[in-house]
Motif scaffolding. Structure first.
Motif, short mmCIF file in Angstrom:
data_model
loop_
_atom_site.label_atom_id
_atom_site.label_comp_id
_atom_site.label_asym_id
_atom_site.label_seq_id
_atom_site.Cartn_x
_atom_site.Cartn_y
_atom_site.Cartn_z
N THR A 19 1.26 -1.15 0.33
CA THR A 19 0.05 -0.30 0.07
C THR A 19 0.68 1.04 -0.25
N ALA A 20 1.99 1.40 0.74
CA ALA A 20 2.75 2.31 0.98
C ALA A 20 2.91 3.06 -0.69
N GLN A 21 3.88 1.95 -1.03
CA GLN A 21 4.78 2.22 -2.73
C GLN A 21 3.35 2.77 -3.26
N VAL A 22 2.18 2.05 -3.26
CA VAL A 22 0.98 2.15 -4.60
C VAL A 22 0.73 3.70 -4.25
N ARG A 23 1.03 3.99 -2.61
CA ARG A 23 0.44 6.02 -3.11
C ARG A 23 1.43 6.52 -3.28
N GLN A 24 3.05 5.67 -3.31
CA GLN A 24 4.06 6.41 -3.80
C GLN A 24 3.58 6.67 -5.37
N VAL A 25 3.39 5.92 -5.98
CA VAL A 25 2.90 6.17 -7.38
C VAL A 25 2.12 7.20 -7.67
N ILE A 26 0.80 7.13 -6.42
CA ILE A 26 -0.54 8.13 -7.21
C ILE A 26 0.11 9.25 -7.31
N MET A 27 1.03 9.91 -5.58
CA MET A 27 1.25 10.81 -5.24
C MET A 27 2.16 11.48 -5.60
N ASN A 28 3.15 9.96 -6.91
CA ASN A 28 4.04 10.54 -7.63
C ASN A 28 3.14 11.49 -9.27
N LEU A 29 2.09 10.38 -9.95
CA LEU A 29 1.71 10.88 -11.25
C LEU A 29 0.89 12.32 -10.83
N ILE A 30 0.66 12.49 -9.51
CA ILE A 30 -0.21 13.60 -9.53
C ILE A 30 0.48 14.76 -9.38
N THR A 31 1.38 14.59 -8.53
CA THR A 31 2.40 15.72 -8.11
C THR A 31 2.93 16.11 -10.24
N ASN A 32 3.30 15.34 -10.82
CA ASN A 32 2.84 15.66 -12.26
C ASN A 32 2.88 16.10 -12.64
N ALA A 33 1.41 15.68 -12.74
CA ALA A 33 0.11 16.48 -13.75
C ALA A 33 0.10 17.54 -13.30
N SER A 34 -0.27 18.35 -11.89
CA SER A 34 0.22 19.44 -11.50
C SER A 34 1.05 20.34 -12.03
N GLU A 35 2.66 20.00 -11.23
CA GLU A 35 3.54 19.90 -13.37
C GLU A 35 3.32 20.75 -14.93
N ALA A 36 2.77 19.47 -14.98
CA ALA A 36 2.26 19.05 -16.67
C ALA A 36 1.49 20.80 -16.52
N ILE A 37 0.13 21.28 -15.35
CA ILE A 37 -0.60 21.73 -16.22
C ILE A 37 -0.12 23.22 -15.47
N GLY A 38 0.94 23.26 -14.73
CA GLY A 38 0.95 24.24 -14.58
C GLY A 38 0.41 25.52 -13.24
N LYS A 39 0.57 26.98 -14.09
CA LYS A 39 -0.17 28.31 -13.35
C LYS A 39 -1.37 27.93 -13.86
N ASP A 40 -1.59 27.24 -15.40
CA ASP A 40 -3.33 27.88 -15.74
C ASP A 40 -3.94 26.89 -15.32
N ASN A 41 -5.77 27.10 -15.61
CA ASN A 41 -6.19 26.29 -15.08
C ASN A 41 -6.80 24.83 -16.01
N GLY A 42 -7.02 23.97 -15.25
CA GLY A 42 -6.66 23.23 -15.26
C GLY A 42 -7.14 21.93 -14.86
N VAL A 43 -7.07 19.81 -15.15
CA VAL A 43 -8.09 18.89 -14.81
C VAL A 43 -7.63 17.58 -14.89
N ILE A 44 -7.41 16.97 -13.33
CA ILE A 44 -6.46 16.04 -13.49
C ILE A 44 -7.78 14.65 -12.85
N SER A 45 -7.89 13.88 -13.61
CA SER A 45 -8.21 12.90 -13.93
C SER A 45 -7.60 11.86 -12.75
N ILE A 46 -8.68 10.96 -12.17
CA ILE A 46 -8.16 9.89 -11.81
C ILE A 46 -9.55 8.66 -11.54
#
Length: 724
Positions: free
Chosen positions: A462-489
């Protein structure tokens, strides 16, 4: 029978009937082979000649309506014999000068006719000789012209060969001179351009190189012939979006050779508008590859004075120079990479030292937490639901779990791989960290969730799966940057074929079947194909595109779970990461029921607990007794072997610590197996399962129990091992 003599077609022009009659009588008498026609006047002769062609004409000089000179002038191609009066040789000379072939002087008694056959024969022979002479003259003239042409062509060819040899020699000297520049670690590329530019004789030459984002190409070097205006300031940076035809050809390794910019392909209209308008008439562009498949830039040569046909020697020379520049750039990149890796190795050595320390600390803390968490759990199970200290014990248990998670992170930091693998509900994992996900993204970004119902459980840490999810969400947020955006899980399950699974970012074959997936999608800036190829490289970072940070760790975790990764991305369209996990046969919603069944289970027999930590022995002993077993304890391997020899028939299971003084868990396990081959041994350690199990592979180890553990976990493991 003698062959019939060929007839000669003859025209007689004579206005005197007596002479006409004398001619006819003579012909018949002598049986001469003449097929003749008689014209009684000049005008009659002209009319006859309009419709007929004669081999020879015999004409009286003086006629009633003119002289024979008119016929001579009109019929230059037909031989004419002029007949004139006795002694009138001046007239004959005039006729000969005008073009008559011969003449005959009349006499009164008509004897002149006897000379006519010989004169006709000689005239026709002279005519034939003249024709052959003309033909010979024409042939001779053609032969002289042909030989003159061949000689001039050979002279020009040799001259051209000589010029090309001299040009090639000049090119080779320039190449040799250029290659010496690359001996130095810092190459003067401006001097290189000057050497090659002067050898090829162009007005301007330059080098363009891609920027780090691969979105533009920069003019980094330029040389101009004396009197040629520099373009470096005007065309310092070219946006590759304005050069689609050009860039596509160069990327595929195709040279761009334009003899006349006016004849440039319609496909290159952008290049013509954005580039060729700057005085270029003719140019050659050669791509530069810093490695076999990596297009890094190009080298160009321009002529602004005239159209030119680029010879093979010039193109080959430019290509060689381009290869040298590519190797030079690659050498620079390798030097930079080497320096970076040396620093990385130095940092890694430091981290390894810290990792060993962190691993040791985590192991010791896990032993302590085993006692804390275990005792809190045992106490909770014995308390009344309304006890005033129940909340305190729950707080201790919660803090212990958080401390255990910190230990897991410390073990991960020390490079120990995966930890506790249990049947897991992927939806629950995401729901547990929802708040953490929402605070870790930009305020302008919205998180959307889409969880399918009745999905299977997965076997995961579970801990490592959480790490994967956190990493992907963080990178998705960086990809959107300061613009308005949507991240879907999105979480669901799907049947996967071999063909579908082969197209993943992991280099091993996944078996077909039912997989549980989690999709993380964003509408950020996306990635191009070149970036996609390298996002999982350990030392590759693409922060300028918002992807790449920590993805090597994501790949390692997914590989450890025997899963797969698929990535879909386009520049400007966003990115989707699909993580695939092998599914279990049990549904995720039924997992809690399985744990409840384990709690209601009780065993019988004796269990030997071996651990060098007294508080671990005490806590584990209480758990064993609560599970319905008798317990025997040993604080080291030697005592454990002695006790096992005495009670081997009573002991149904051994819980063995891995790290102990004098005789460690691995040595103790080996000795226990010698006494009783089929004894069930559960190894317990503060280190992770993956590292420990590999040391016991194929040796008959019954199971692994990760420290720290709760009573429910402890009891479930005993049931799993003893009810097989």
């Amino acid at each position: 029978m003698e062959p019939k003599e060929k007839e000669i077609k003859l025209l007689l022009i004579e206005d005197n009937p007596i002479d006409q009659t004398a001619f006819e009588r003579f012909i018949k008498k002598e049986k001469l082979p003449y097929r003749y026609t008689i014209a009684g006047s000049l005008n009659e002769a002209k009319k006859i000649l309009e419709s007929e062609v004669f081999e020879i004409i015999v004409a009286d000089y003086m006629l009633g309506d003119g002289t024979a000179l008119e016929i001579i002038y009109d019929k230059k191609d037909t031989p004419i014999i002029v007949v004139t009066g006795s002694g009138d040789e001046n007239v004959a000379v005039t006729a000969i000068k005008a073009g008559a072939y011969d003449y005959i002087i009349k006499d009164i008694d008509g004897r002149y006719l006897t000379t006519l056959p010989v004169t006709i024969e000689n005239t026709l022979k002279r005519k034939q000789d003249k024709i052959e002479l003309k033909k010979y003259s024409e042939n001779l003239h053609e032969l002289v012209r042909e030989r003159t042409y061949k000689l001039e062509s050979e002279i020009n060819r040799r001259k051209l060969i000589e010029e090309r040899l001299l040009h090639r020699l000049k090119i080779e000297e320039a190449i040799a001179k250029s290659s010496k520049l690359f001996i130095s670690r810092n190459v003067d590329l401006n001097l290189l351009l000057q050497i090659i530019g002067e050898a090829i004789n162009v007005n301007r030459t330059y080098i363009f190189k891609f920027n780090n984002k691969l979105s533009a190409i920069n003019n980094i070097n330029e040389w101009c012939k004396h009197g040629t205006k520099s373009k470096k300031g005007m065309l310092k940076t070219l946006d590759i979006a304005n050069l689609p035809w050009w860039i596509e050809k160069l990327k595929n390794g195709t040279n761009i050779v334009v003899n006349d910019s006016k004849q440039l392909s319609f496909c290159a209209m952008y290049e013509k508008e954005n580039y060729f308008g700057h005085d270029v008439i003719s140019l050659a562009i050669i791509p530069i590859f810093s490695s076999k498949d990596y297009f890094s830039g190009f080298i160009g040569f321009e002529d602004i004075e005239k159209e030119r046909e680029w010879v093979q020697e010039d193109i080959e020379a430019i290509r060689v120079v381009a290869e040298m520049i590519g190797v030079y750039w690659e050498r620079i990149a390798m030097d930079e990479e080497r320096a970076r890796l040396e620093l990385q190795i130095l940092n890694t050595q430091k981290l390894e030292s810290l990792g060993i320390l962190a691993g040791g600390i985590a192991h010791d803390f896990n032993n302590l937490l085993t006692a804390i968490l275990g005792n809190a759990d045992l106490a909770l199970s014995q308390l009344s639901p309304v006890s005033t200290v129940r909340d305190n014990l729950i707080a201790i248990e919660k803090a212990s779990k958080q401390a255990a998670d910190i230990c897991k992170q410390m073990l991960a930091y020390s490079g120990k791989g995966r930890f506790e693998i249990y049947p897991t509900d992927l939806c629950e994992v995401v729901k547990e960290i929802t708040h953490l996900l929402e605070v870790s993204i930009s305020k302008n970004t919205i998180l959307k969730y889409n969880f399918a119902e009745n999905i299977p459980a997965i076997e995961a840490d579970t801990a490592q799966v959480r790490q994967v999810i956190m990493n992907l969400i963080t990178n998705a947020s960086e990809a959107i940057g300061k613009d308005n955006g949507v991240i879907s899980i999105s979480i669901g399950s799907m049947e996967c074929t071999i063909e579908y699974l082969n197209d993943t970012f992991l280099n091993y074959e996944l078996p077909p079947g039912l997989y549980v997936f989690i999709d993380v999608s964003d509408n950020g800036i996306g990635m191009d194909k070149e970036t996609l190829k390298r996002i999982f490289d350990p030392f590759f970072t693409t922060k300028f595109t918002g992807r790449g940070l920590g993805l090597a760790a994501v790949q390692g975790i997914v590989r450890g779970h025997k899963g797969g990764i698929k990535v879909y991305s386009e520049v400007g369209e966003g990115t989707t990461f699909k993580i695939l996990f092998p599914s279990l046969k049990i549904l995720a919603k039924d997992l809690q029921k399985s744990h409840s069944e384990a709690i209601d289970w009780y065993g019988k027999g004796t269990i030997l607990i071996v651990d060098d930590e007294e508080f671990v022995l005490t806590t584990a002993s209480q758990m064993v007794e609560r599970a319905g077993f008798h317990v025997i304890t040993a604080s080291n391997g030697l005592d454990a072997i002695e006790l096992f020899e005495k009670h081997c028939n009573e002991i149904v299971c051994v819980i063995l610590d891995l790290t102990m003084p004098n005789m460690n868990g691995e040595e103790t396990f080996r000795e226990l197996n010698k006494i009783k081959k089929d004894i069930r041994v559960i190894l317990s350690s503060g280190y992770n399962e993956q590292e420990v199990i590999t040391r016991f592979a194929g040796k008959g180890l019954a199971g692994f129990l990760q420290k720290p553990y709760k009573f429910s976990t402890f009891k479930a493991k005993l049931k799993e091992i003893l009810t097989r």
